[in-house]
Write a protein that holds these residues in place. Structure first.
Motif, PDB file in Angstrom:
ATOM      1  N   TYR A 146      82.689  76.144  41.855  1.00  0.00           N
ATOM      2  CA  TYR A 146      81.938  77.382  42.075  1.00  0.00           C
ATOM      3  C   TYR A 146      80.920  77.212  43.204  1.00  0.00           C
ATOM      4  O   TYR A 146      80.850  78.044  44.110  1.00  0.00           O
ATOM      5  CB  TYR A 146      81.222  77.804  40.787  1.00  0.00           C
ATOM      6  CG  TYR A 146      80.448  79.090  40.940  1.00  0.00           C
ATOM      7  CD1 TYR A 146      81.075  80.327  40.762  1.00  0.00           C
ATOM      8  CD2 TYR A 146      79.096  79.081  41.282  1.00  0.00           C
ATOM      9  CE1 TYR A 146      80.379  81.512  40.912  1.00  0.00           C
ATOM     10  CE2 TYR A 146      78.398  80.261  41.437  1.00  0.00           C
ATOM     11  CZ  TYR A 146      79.038  81.477  41.250  1.00  0.00           C
ATOM     12  OH  TYR A 146      78.335  82.647  41.423  1.00  0.00           O
ATOM     13  N   THR A 185      77.191  76.435  33.158  1.00  0.00           N
ATOM     14  CA  THR A 185      78.387  77.158  32.712  1.00  0.00           C
ATOM     15  C   THR A 185      78.066  78.147  31.603  1.00  0.00           C
ATOM     16  O   THR A 185      78.585  79.263  31.591  1.00  0.00           O
ATOM     17  CB  THR A 185      79.462  76.167  32.222  1.00  0.00           C
ATOM     18  OG1 THR A 185      78.909  75.347  31.179  1.00  0.00           O
ATOM     19  CG2 THR A 185      79.952  75.282  33.361  1.00  0.00           C
ATOM     20  N   HIS A 186      77.244  77.742  30.631  1.00  0.00           N
ATOM     21  CA  HIS A 186      76.793  78.604  29.536  1.00  0.00           C
ATOM     22  C   HIS A 186      75.299  78.352  29.321  1.00  0.00           C
ATOM     23  O   HIS A 186      74.811  77.251  29.574  1.00  0.00           O
ATOM     24  CB  HIS A 186      77.530  78.297  28.230  1.00  0.00           C
ATOM     25  CG  HIS A 186      78.984  78.649  28.235  1.00  0.00           C
ATOM     26  ND1 HIS A 186      79.931  77.847  28.821  1.00  0.00           N
ATOM     27  CD2 HIS A 186      79.646  79.721  27.725  1.00  0.00           C
ATOM     28  CE1 HIS A 186      81.133  78.399  28.672  1.00  0.00           C
ATOM     29  NE2 HIS A 186      80.985  79.533  28.002  1.00  0.00           N
ATOM     30  N   ASP A 234      79.976  79.900  24.114  1.00  0.00           N
ATOM     31  CA  ASP A 234      80.536  78.634  24.560  1.00  0.00           C
ATOM     32  C   ASP A 234      81.701  78.249  23.651  1.00  0.00           C
ATOM     33  O   ASP A 234      81.624  78.379  22.429  1.00  0.00           O
ATOM     34  CB  ASP A 234      79.443  77.557  24.491  1.00  0.00           C
ATOM     35  CG  ASP A 234      79.830  76.282  25.226  1.00  0.00           C
ATOM     36  OD1 ASP A 234      81.026  76.083  25.458  1.00  0.00           O
ATOM     37  OD2 ASP A 234      78.923  75.511  25.547  1.00  0.00           O
ATOM     38  N   LEU A 249      77.537  80.970  34.675  1.00  0.00           N
ATOM     39  CA  LEU A 249      78.898  81.355  35.025  1.00  0.00           C
ATOM     40  C   LEU A 249      79.594  82.137  33.920  1.00  0.00           C
ATOM     41  O   LEU A 249      80.362  83.065  34.189  1.00  0.00           O
ATOM     42  CB  LEU A 249      79.727  80.107  35.368  1.00  0.00           C
ATOM     43  CG  LEU A 249      79.173  79.224  36.491  1.00  0.00           C
ATOM     44  CD1 LEU A 249      80.179  78.139  36.834  1.00  0.00           C
ATOM     45  CD2 LEU A 249      78.843  80.052  37.731  1.00  0.00           C
ATOM     46  N   ASN A 250      79.338  81.776  32.662  1.00  0.00           N
ATOM     47  CA  ASN A 250      79.982  82.451  31.531  1.00  0.00           C
ATOM     48  C   ASN A 250      78.921  82.983  30.582  1.00  0.00           C
ATOM     49  O   ASN A 250      78.187  82.199  29.977  1.00  0.00           O
ATOM     50  CB  ASN A 250      80.907  81.479  30.783  1.00  0.00           C
ATOM     51  CG  ASN A 250      81.985  80.911  31.678  1.00  0.00           C
ATOM     52  OD1 ASN A 250      82.843  81.639  32.157  1.00  0.00           O
ATOM     53  ND2 ASN A 250      81.929  79.607  31.926  1.00  0.00           N
ATOM     54  N   GLN A 291      83.299  70.796  32.713  1.00  0.00           N
ATOM     55  CA  GLN A 291      82.093  71.487  33.171  1.00  0.00           C
ATOM     56  C   GLN A 291      81.773  71.123  34.619  1.00  0.00           C
ATOM     57  O   GLN A 291      81.487  72.001  35.439  1.00  0.00           O
ATOM     58  CB  GLN A 291      80.902  71.126  32.284  1.00  0.00           C
ATOM     59  CG  GLN A 291      80.865  71.779  30.925  1.00  0.00           C
ATOM     60  CD  GLN A 291      79.577  71.434  30.195  1.00  0.00           C
ATOM     61  OE1 GLN A 291      78.479  71.660  30.712  1.00  0.00           O
ATOM     62  NE2 GLN A 291      79.698  70.883  29.003  1.00  0.00           N
ATOM     63  N   ALA A 341      75.152  70.065  33.665  1.00  0.00           N
ATOM     64  CA  ALA A 341      76.207  70.013  32.655  1.00  0.00           C
ATOM     65  C   ALA A 341      75.745  69.142  31.493  1.00  0.00           C
ATOM     66  O   ALA A 341      75.082  68.121  31.700  1.00  0.00           O
ATOM     67  CB  ALA A 341      77.490  69.452  33.258  1.00  0.00           C
ATOM     68  N   THR A 344      84.177  72.743  37.051  1.00  0.00           N
ATOM     69  CA  THR A 344      83.909  74.176  37.172  1.00  0.00           C
ATOM     70  C   THR A 344      82.690  74.441  38.043  1.00  0.00           C
ATOM     71  O   THR A 344      82.709  75.307  38.925  1.00  0.00           O
ATOM     72  CB  THR A 344      83.683  74.798  35.775  1.00  0.00           C
ATOM     73  OG1 THR A 344      84.864  74.622  34.980  1.00  0.00           O
ATOM     74  CG2 THR A 344      83.370  76.282  35.872  1.00  0.00           C
ATOM     75  N   LEU A 345      81.630  73.681  37.812  1.00  0.00           N
ATOM     76  CA  LEU A 345      80.392  73.847  38.575  1.00  0.00           C
ATOM     77  C   LEU A 345      80.586  73.474  40.038  1.00  0.00           C
ATOM     78  O   LEU A 345      80.124  74.183  40.943  1.00  0.00           O
ATOM     79  CB  LEU A 345      79.281  73.001  37.954  1.00  0.00           C
ATOM     80  CG  LEU A 345      78.802  73.430  36.560  1.00  0.00           C
ATOM     81  CD1 LEU A 345      77.953  72.328  35.930  1.00  0.00           C
ATOM     82  CD2 LEU A 345      78.022  74.731  36.633  1.00  0.00           C
TER      83      LEU A 345
END
Length: 207
Positions: free
Chosen positions: A86, A129-130, A161, A156-157, A79, A65, A82-83
């Motif tokens: 997941y 994440t991005h 961003d 993930l995405n 971030q 992150a 989210t990480l």
């Protein structure tokens, strides 16, 4: 990764001489495997497991992150959450590496640690994440290194961003800071005047 090696390679990996390895064998400190022709073979994953990290044949998962500045701590926490969520849902054992710094800064401590671990073969999976969280420019090179080292990359995405504009503004400000300091000196009146003008322009564009 083949960790079964001959006596010369084993001695070099351990930082000792071949004679020392033979002396350790004679003293019963270690026992190499013998081939059918009588040659010694050593398993480096057992001699130096901290270097090879081959516990059960699994390499680590690293979640990375990054934010551009300390003003974005809230986004960094989002971030991380989210990480973590997941990776936990996948049942992976993982570590989270966090960085503060521009996406164009290749000298961030977390990024250097990440690259060192990838090159050393300690990491089996990288989660972000991005793609821009890794680097603004140059991420493709890191991904190529991951491919060469058989490291799975999970993004993930795939879309843009949400902090793209803010981060680009920070990156542009960093570029101007570096070049103006080189032109006029870091403490010059011209440098400070230029930076103040850029900061005001960045702030007004974000309103």
């Amino acid at each position: 990764m083949n960790t079964i090696v001959g006596i010369g390679v084993a001695a070099k990996a351990l930082g000792v001489s071949v004679t020392t390895l033979r002396r350790w064998e004679a003293a019963g400190k270690l026992t190499p495997v013998r081939t059918t022709s009588g040659h010694r073979r050593y398993d480096l994953s057992k001699l130096i497991p901290e270097q090879y990290h081959l516990f059960g044949g699994e390499r680590r998962t690293i979640a990375y992150a990054r934010v551009s500045s300390h003003d974005q701590k809230n986004d960094l926490e989002r971030q991380k959450q989210t990480l973590e969520l997941y990776c936990a849902r996948q049942g992976w054992t993982f570590d989270v590496v966090c960085d503060f710094g521009s996406g164009m800064n290749y000298h961030k401590e977390g990024l250097k640690r990440l690259l060192n671990d990838i090159m050393s073969g300690h990491i089996g999976r990288l989660v972000i994440t991005h793609r821009d969280r890794l680097l603004r420019w140059g991420a493709e090179l890191v991904f190529a290194i991951c491919e060469a080292k058989s490291v799975e990359v999970v993004i993930l995405n795939q879309g843009e961003d949400t902090n793209f504009e803010e981060d680009v503004a920070q990156d542009v400000l960093e570029i101007i800071t570096v070049f103006s300091a080189r032109l006029y000196g870091s403490r010059s009146h011209k440098t400070h005047k230029m930076l103040d003008g850029v900061k005001k322009a960045v702030e007004s564009s974000q309103c």
